[in-house]
Write an enzyme that holds these catalytic residues in place. Structure first.
Site, mmCIF file in Angstrom:
data_model
loop_
_atom_site.group_PDB
_atom_site.id
_atom_site.type_symbol
_atom_site.label_atom_id
_atom_site.label_comp_id
_atom_site.label_asym_id
_atom_site.label_seq_id
_atom_site.Cartn_x
_atom_site.Cartn_y
_atom_site.Cartn_z
ATOM 1 N N ARG A 157 -3.358 -30.643 30.321
ATOM 2 C CA ARG A 157 -3.657 -29.402 29.926
ATOM 3 C C ARG A 157 -2.690 -28.258 30.258
ATOM 4 N NH1 ARG A 157 -9.010 -28.124 30.808
ATOM 5 N NH2 ARG A 157 -9.362 -26.703 32.229
ATOM 6 N N ARG A 203 7.468 -25.337 29.803
ATOM 7 C CA ARG A 203 8.359 -24.807 28.440
ATOM 8 C C ARG A 203 9.684 -24.317 28.462
ATOM 9 N NH1 ARG A 203 3.400 -20.616 28.673
ATOM 10 N NH2 ARG A 203 1.822 -21.422 27.351
ATOM 11 N N ARG A 207 -16.412 -32.548 42.658
ATOM 12 C CA ARG A 207 -15.769 -31.284 43.293
ATOM 13 C C ARG A 207 -16.529 -30.182 43.565
ATOM 14 N NH1 ARG A 207 -12.392 -33.582 46.931
ATOM 15 N NH2 ARG A 207 -10.912 -31.855 47.406
ATOM 16 N N ARG A 220 -6.014 -21.885 45.498
ATOM 17 C CA ARG A 220 -5.566 -20.717 45.423
ATOM 18 C C ARG A 220 -6.293 -19.779 45.974
ATOM 19 N NH1 ARG A 220 -7.808 -21.365 39.694
ATOM 20 N NH2 ARG A 220 -10.075 -21.857 39.597
ATOM 21 N N GLU A 235 -9.908 -19.384 47.663
ATOM 22 C CA GLU A 235 -10.265 -20.944 47.513
ATOM 23 C C GLU A 235 -10.512 -22.020 48.243
ATOM 24 O OE1 GLU A 235 -10.333 -20.182 42.926
ATOM 25 O OE2 GLU A 235 -10.501 -22.291 42.527
ATOM 26 N N TYR A 276 -15.007 -31.875 31.462
ATOM 27 C CA TYR A 276 -14.968 -31.086 32.198
ATOM 28 C C TYR A 276 -14.610 -29.966 30.963
ATOM 29 C CZ TYR A 276 -11.914 -26.894 34.149
ATOM 30 O OH TYR A 276 -11.672 -25.538 33.738
ATOM 31 N N ASP A 326 -14.190 -26.642 28.462
ATOM 32 C CA ASP A 326 -14.152 -24.748 28.982
ATOM 33 C C ASP A 326 -15.194 -24.130 27.762
ATOM 34 O OD1 ASP A 326 -11.712 -24.412 30.097
ATOM 35 O OD2 ASP A 326 -10.653 -25.140 28.170
HETATM 36 P P1 FAD Z 1 -22.666 -24.032 33.680
HETATM 37 O O1 FAD Z 1 -22.786 -22.679 33.561
HETATM 38 O O2 FAD Z 1 -23.576 -24.886 35.020
HETATM 39 O O3 FAD Z 1 -25.133 -23.433 33.425
HETATM 40 C C1 FAD Z 1 -26.081 -24.431 33.909
HETATM 41 C C2 FAD Z 1 -27.056 -24.165 34.227
HETATM 42 O O4 FAD Z 1 -28.009 -25.376 34.350
HETATM 43 C C3 FAD Z 1 -26.853 -23.813 35.416
HETATM 44 O O5 FAD Z 1 -26.827 -22.066 35.375
HETATM 45 C C4 FAD Z 1 -28.236 -24.177 36.199
HETATM 46 O O6 FAD Z 1 -28.669 -23.755 37.733
HETATM 47 C C5 FAD Z 1 -28.871 -24.253 35.643
HETATM 48 N N1 FAD Z 1 -29.411 -25.706 36.100
HETATM 49 C C6 FAD Z 1 -29.358 -27.614 36.241
HETATM 50 N N2 FAD Z 1 -29.778 -27.673 36.909
HETATM 51 C C7 FAD Z 1 -31.938 -27.355 36.482
HETATM 52 C C8 FAD Z 1 -32.126 -27.320 36.864
HETATM 53 N N3 FAD Z 1 -32.964 -28.064 37.000
HETATM 54 N N4 FAD Z 1 -33.240 -26.871 36.318
HETATM 55 C C9 FAD Z 1 -33.503 -25.444 36.079
HETATM 56 N N5 FAD Z 1 -31.964 -24.899 35.769
HETATM 57 C C10 FAD Z 1 -31.092 -25.734 36.668
HETATM 58 N N6 FAD Z 1 -14.074 -22.328 30.616
HETATM 59 C C11 FAD Z 1 -13.066 -21.556 30.433
HETATM 60 O O7 FAD Z 1 -13.488 -20.773 28.982
HETATM 61 N N7 FAD Z 1 -12.183 -20.508 31.141
HETATM 62 C C12 FAD Z 1 -11.570 -20.904 32.211
HETATM 63 O O8 FAD Z 1 -10.474 -19.673 32.253
HETATM 64 C C13 FAD Z 1 -12.363 -21.819 33.107
HETATM 65 N N8 FAD Z 1 -12.941 -21.494 34.530
HETATM 66 C C14 FAD Z 1 -13.493 -22.238 35.086
HETATM 67 C C15 FAD Z 1 -13.537 -22.039 36.380
HETATM 68 C C16 FAD Z 1 -14.380 -23.347 37.650
HETATM 69 C C17 FAD Z 1 -14.161 -22.649 38.332
HETATM 70 C C18 FAD Z 1 -14.956 -23.723 36.792
HETATM 71 C C19 FAD Z 1 -15.926 -24.695 37.468
HETATM 72 C C20 FAD Z 1 -15.319 -23.776 35.938
HETATM 73 C C21 FAD Z 1 -14.764 -23.005 34.115
HETATM 74 N N9 FAD Z 1 -14.873 -23.034 32.688
HETATM 75 C C22 FAD Z 1 -14.301 -22.276 32.461
HETATM 76 C C23 FAD Z 1 -15.723 -24.128 32.223
HETATM 77 C C24 FAD Z 1 -17.085 -22.921 32.200
HETATM 78 O O9 FAD Z 1 -16.795 -22.703 33.592
HETATM 79 C C25 FAD Z 1 -18.247 -23.960 31.619
HETATM 80 O O10 FAD Z 1 -17.150 -24.376 30.580
HETATM 81 C C26 FAD Z 1 -19.496 -23.256 30.996
HETATM 82 O O11 FAD Z 1 -19.632 -22.287 32.248
HETATM 83 C C27 FAD Z 1 -20.063 -24.321 30.948
HETATM 84 O O12 FAD Z 1 -21.857 -24.044 30.642
HETATM 85 P P2 FAD Z 1 -22.643 -24.467 30.695
HETATM 86 O O13 FAD Z 1 -24.112 -23.623 29.803
HETATM 87 O O14 FAD Z 1 -22.332 -26.166 30.517
HETATM 88 O O15 FAD Z 1 -23.049 -25.375 32.173
HETATM 89 N N1 UDP Z 2 -2.166 -27.857 39.011
HETATM 90 C C1 UDP Z 2 -1.867 -28.099 40.379
HETATM 91 N N2 UDP Z 2 -0.909 -26.817 40.470
HETATM 92 C C2 UDP Z 2 -0.989 -26.092 40.124
HETATM 93 C C3 UDP Z 2 -1.994 -25.974 39.107
HETATM 94 C C4 UDP Z 2 -2.683 -27.003 38.347
HETATM 95 O O1 UDP Z 2 -0.836 -29.469 41.150
HETATM 96 O O2 UDP Z 2 -0.394 -25.070 40.769
HETATM 97 C C5 UDP Z 2 -2.386 -29.147 38.235
HETATM 98 C C6 UDP Z 2 -4.155 -29.606 39.619
HETATM 99 O O3 UDP Z 2 -4.824 -30.889 39.504
HETATM 100 C C7 UDP Z 2 -5.374 -28.968 38.365
HETATM 101 C C8 UDP Z 2 -5.064 -29.363 36.714
HETATM 102 O O4 UDP Z 2 -2.918 -29.322 37.248
HETATM 103 O O5 UDP Z 2 -6.081 -29.747 38.650
HETATM 104 C C9 UDP Z 2 -5.001 -28.781 35.263
HETATM 105 O O6 UDP Z 2 -5.102 -27.438 35.524
HETATM 106 P P1 UDP Z 2 -5.777 -25.992 35.196
HETATM 107 O O7 UDP Z 2 -5.255 -24.539 35.872
HETATM 108 O O8 UDP Z 2 -5.755 -26.191 33.864
HETATM 109 O O9 UDP Z 2 -6.754 -26.291 36.873
HETATM 110 P P2 UDP Z 2 -8.405 -25.694 36.895
HETATM 111 O O10 UDP Z 2 -8.592 -24.803 35.673
HETATM 112 O O11 UDP Z 2 -9.506 -27.065 36.270
HETATM 113 O O12 UDP Z 2 -8.757 -25.672 37.780
#
Ligand code: FAD
Ligand code: UDP
Length: 378
Positions: free
Chosen positions: A171, A175, A247, A277, A298, A346, A348
């Site tokens: 991911r 560069r 996780r 972080r 976090e 996973y 986005d």
């Molecule tokens: P979710 O957003 O998880 O929605 C699922 C919903 O279902 C939840 O609201 C939950 O409450 C509901 N639900 C579950 N079970 C039930 C039940 N039994 N009854 C009723 N409701 C229920 N993507 C990016 O593009 N850029 C980023 O920088 C980025 N950062 C992220 C950072 C983190 C820490 C995480 C975890 C994800 C990140 N993502 C990022 C990914 C992004 O969050 C997801 O792509 C997106 O949220 C997925 O949407 P979804 O609707 O599939 O799932």
């Molecule tokens: N990672 C790392 N060091 C960093 C940033 C990322 O080792 O400073 C690793 C870590 O295992 C992470 C993966 O690279 O899960 C992908 O990074 P990304 O920033 O995409 O993580 P996410 O957005 O999934 O938290």
């Protein structure tokens, strides 16, 4: 048709909107007290800062159709994520770029010199890297791996990088110029009023009703011609074969006056520092100004029952269980499993939206005949 969508995140909202526009009646439920799933943003009542409540979300995509779609519902402000990392007592630029390399090794290398230098560090005996560690040793060598990836990854995933697939590291780019943009996509931005407002606009359609604080119950399916499930795949089946591993994250919130760290995301590479972080939320909205600041420290750990599942752990053990759930899902008529939790991947935001648009299009043309999964998780 009457459609029930479980989850008011991006998956549920986009599929609901597309089907509502096609004339279907959509009921969307979510167990949380708010819409937008994990993208949920909310203004902090103490400081006025727009918070990324479930962790930082930066929108980035190469998919022009998805970019046009989100711009229909929100105004996007250009935003590039420029991550820093603290490791071995110093601050470096991420993703690994020419500045990182020159600062770390105390060199003044130009692009092609740096490329040759890093190649000389790399373990070229690894022809086809399978694990995270192999991928790191093959492409950046042991010193950068130790400083930036090994400790961070052990904290993030709770296991050795020798047990993780190479795909996790893929991911991140390496560069040989001074470009420190974390992502390499053509379209990158942040919705001016937050993701919640964007999802509210997607849901704003007369054929959509949303019930919050509402857990799915199997009786609800009796009222619907079809169910789209964006909750956890194993949760749909009451975890009857066991639990898929996730996780989860703990966010330790703290406020300060002024600017705490000068950037949105500071990673901590050292294993001894317990958090992975610190995110400082006002830097995700640089067009706003706030006197005070709110940060999240976090921490990552294994999800227990009741915790929010964040990152699917797709190791050998989980994959075997996943296969069994997928088989079960294929024998369950009337339900399509979608999104990050429903397909245990996973994803986005842009991929989530693309899959939601495609799933809705397939449903519109094929009715109930679409497969059990929007996209196979295997
Ligand atoms: P979710 O957003 O998880 O929605 C699922 C919903 O279902 C939840 O609201 C939950 O409450 C509901 N639900 C579950 N079970 C039930 C039940 N039994 N009854 C009723 N409701 C229920 N993507 C990016 O593009 N850029 C980023 O920088 C980025 N950062 C992220 C950072 C983190 C820490 C995480 C975890 C994800 C990140 N993502 C990022 C990914 C992004 O969050 C997801 O792509 C997106 O949220 C997925 O949407 P979804 O609707 O599939 O799932
Ligand atoms: N990672 C790392 N060091 C960093 C940033 C990322 O080792 O400073 C690793 C870590 O295992 C992470 C993966 O690279 O899960 C992908 O990074 P990304 O920033 O995409 O993580 P996410 O957005 O999934 O938290």
């Amino acid at each position: 048709m009457k459609v029930l969508l479980v989850g008011a995140g991006l998956s549920g909202a986009v599929i609901g909107r597309e089907l509502a526009e096609a004339g279907h009646d959509c009921r969307i439920i979510d167990s949380r007290p708010h819409i937008a799933g994990n993208c949920y943003t909310d203004r902090d009542s103490d400081t006025g800062v727009m918070m990324h409540v479930y962790g930082p979300h930066i929108f980035h995509t190469d998919d022009e159709g998805v970019w046009d779609y989100v711009n229909r519902f929100a105004e996007f402000v250009p935003f590039q994520n420029r991550v820093k990392t603290t490791a071995q007592g110093r601050v470096y630029s991420l993703p690994i770029n020419l500045l990182t390399i020159n600062q770390f090794f105390g060199t003044t290398l130009r692009p092609e010199e740096a490329r040759a230098f890093i190649e000389s560090k790399a373990d070229t005996s690894i022809a086809d890297p399978q694990t995270f560690e192999e991928q790191a040793l093959r492409f950046v060598g042991p010193e950068l791996y130790q400083a930036f990836f090994k400790g961070y990854t052990e904290k993030q995933w709770g296991c050795s990088p020798t047990e993780l697939p190479a795909s996790i590291l893929k991911r991140l780019p390496v560069r040989f110029n001074y470009d420190d943009n974390y992502f390499f996509h053509r379209f990158q931005g942040m919705p001016r009023d937050g993701y919640t407002a964007m999802v509210a606009a997607i849901l704003d359609h007369p054929r959509i009703t949303v019930d919050l604080n509402t857990d799915y119950h199997p009786d609800m399916a009796a009222d619907a011609d079809h169910v789209f499930w964006s909750g956890p795949l194993d949760g749909y089946f009451d975890y009857r074969l066991g639990r898929l591993g996730y996780r989860t994250l703990d966010f330790e919130r703290f406020t300060e006056h002024g600017d705490y760290q000068g950037c949105a995301v500071m990673n901590y590479g050292d294993r001894e520092v317990p958090h992975t972080r610190i995110t400082e939320h006002k830097h995700f909205s640089p067009w706003e100004s706030h006197e005070d600041t709110v940060c999240y420290r976090e921490y990552s750990r294994e999800a227990e029952p009741g915790d929010t599942p964040y990152y699917p752990i797709r190791l050998v053990k989980e994959k075997a269980l996943l296969e069994q759930y997928v088989e079960l899902a294929h024998t369950t008529p009337g339900v399509t499993f979608v999104g990050r939790l429903g397909t245990y991947r996973y994803l986005d935001m842009d991929v989530t939206i693309r899959e939601a648009l495609d799933t809705a299009a397939a449903f519109r043309t094929g009715g109930n005949t679409v497969g059990a999964f929007a996209t196979s998780p295997l």
